[in-house]
Design a protein around this motif. Structure first.
Motif, PDB file in Angstrom:
ATOM      1  N   GLN A 150      14.907  10.968  21.300  1.00 19.19           N
ATOM      2  CA  GLN A 150      15.352  10.682  19.939  1.00 19.19           C
ATOM      3  C   GLN A 150      16.872  10.690  19.861  1.00 19.19           C
ATOM      4  N   HIS A 180       7.685   0.126  18.569  1.00 21.80           N
ATOM      5  CA  HIS A 180       9.082   0.089  19.009  1.00 21.80           C
ATOM      6  C   HIS A 180       9.645  -1.308  18.763  1.00 21.80           C
ATOM      7  N   GLN A 201      18.960  12.623  14.360  1.00 13.24           N
ATOM      8  CA  GLN A 201      17.850  12.884  13.445  1.00 13.24           C
ATOM      9  C   GLN A 201      17.285  11.578  12.894  1.00 13.24           C
ATOM     10  N   SER A 202      17.552  10.466  13.563  1.00 17.40           N
ATOM     11  CA  SER A 202      17.181   9.143  13.065  1.00 17.40           C
ATOM     12  C   SER A 202      15.785   8.737  13.526  1.00 17.40           C
ATOM     13  N   ASN A 203      15.397   7.513  13.136  1.00 14.75           N
ATOM     14  CA  ASN A 203      14.130   6.955  13.615  1.00 14.75           C
ATOM     15  C   ASN A 203      14.378   6.054  14.819  1.00 14.75           C
ATOM     16  N   GLN A 204      15.452   6.340  15.553  1.00 14.38           N
ATOM     17  CA  GLN A 204      15.766   5.595  16.760  1.00 14.38           C
ATOM     18  C   GLN A 204      15.522   6.461  17.993  1.00 14.38           C
ATOM     19  N   GLN A 261      15.478  -2.792  13.128  1.00 12.06           N
ATOM     20  CA  GLN A 261      14.664  -2.130  12.115  1.00 12.06           C
ATOM     21  C   GLN A 261      14.056  -3.144  11.152  1.00 12.06           C
ATOM     22  N   TYR A 318      14.347   1.132  17.566  1.00 11.10           N
ATOM     23  CA  TYR A 318      13.831   1.761  16.356  1.00 11.10           C
ATOM     24  C   TYR A 318      12.330   2.010  16.508  1.00 11.10           C
ATOM     25  N   VAL A 319      11.874   3.110  15.942  1.00 12.01           N
ATOM     26  CA  VAL A 319      10.443   3.382  15.846  1.00 12.01           C
ATOM     27  C   VAL A 319      10.049   3.048  14.414  1.00 12.01           C
ATOM     28  N   THR A 320       9.259   1.980  14.261  1.00 11.45           N
ATOM     29  CA  THR A 320       8.876   1.493  12.932  1.00 11.45           C
ATOM     30  C   THR A 320       7.357   1.479  12.811  1.00 11.45           C
ATOM     31  N   GLU A 321       6.885   1.035  11.666  1.00 13.00           N
ATOM     32  CA  GLU A 321       5.440   0.918  11.466  1.00 13.00           C
ATOM     33  C   GLU A 321       4.828  -0.129  12.395  1.00 13.00           C
TER      34      GLU A 321
END
Length: 115
Positions: free
Chosen positions: A50, A91, A53-56, A95, A85-88
């Protein structure tokens, strides 16, 4: 979360260079196996960490291969990092879609001149 599209994931790593390196390694190792009758090996390794603290995440990707030769073997490995990015949708390199418009016509910071 949807499963990551594996083909798109590998093509996104190192701006598609990683996918080309894998293809070259698979071809070279297969040729060595056929030419010399000895086993070869291609290994892909992924480590994810990680970013803050992001969604990356940083995807560390390693290609390691052993190509048989007439009197031995040739080994090469390469390792690089690609932020994703970790998205719905799993990967993804971006974003949101990179072709999405940042502003609507009404929100555009520069108004078009009327002629």
């Amino acid at each position: 979360m949807k499963p990551t599209d594996t083909a798109e994931f590998i093509n996104s790593l190192n701006a598609s260079v990683f996918a080309q390196q894998v293809g070259r390694a698979l071809s070279d190792v297969a040729a060595g196996v056929v030419d010399h009758g000895k086993p070869g090996e291609v290994t892909l390794k992924f480590k994810l960490k990680q970013i803050g603290q992001s969604n990356q995440v940083t995807v560390s990707h390693t290609l390691d291969f052993v190509q048989p030769t007439k009197r031995g073997k040739k080994r090469e490995d390469t390792s690089l990092d690609t932020p994703m990015y970790v998205t719905e949708n799993g990967h993804e390199l971006f974003q949101t879609s990179p072709t999405d418009q940042m502003f609507t016509r009404e929100q555009a910071p520069v108004v078009a001149r009327e002629v």
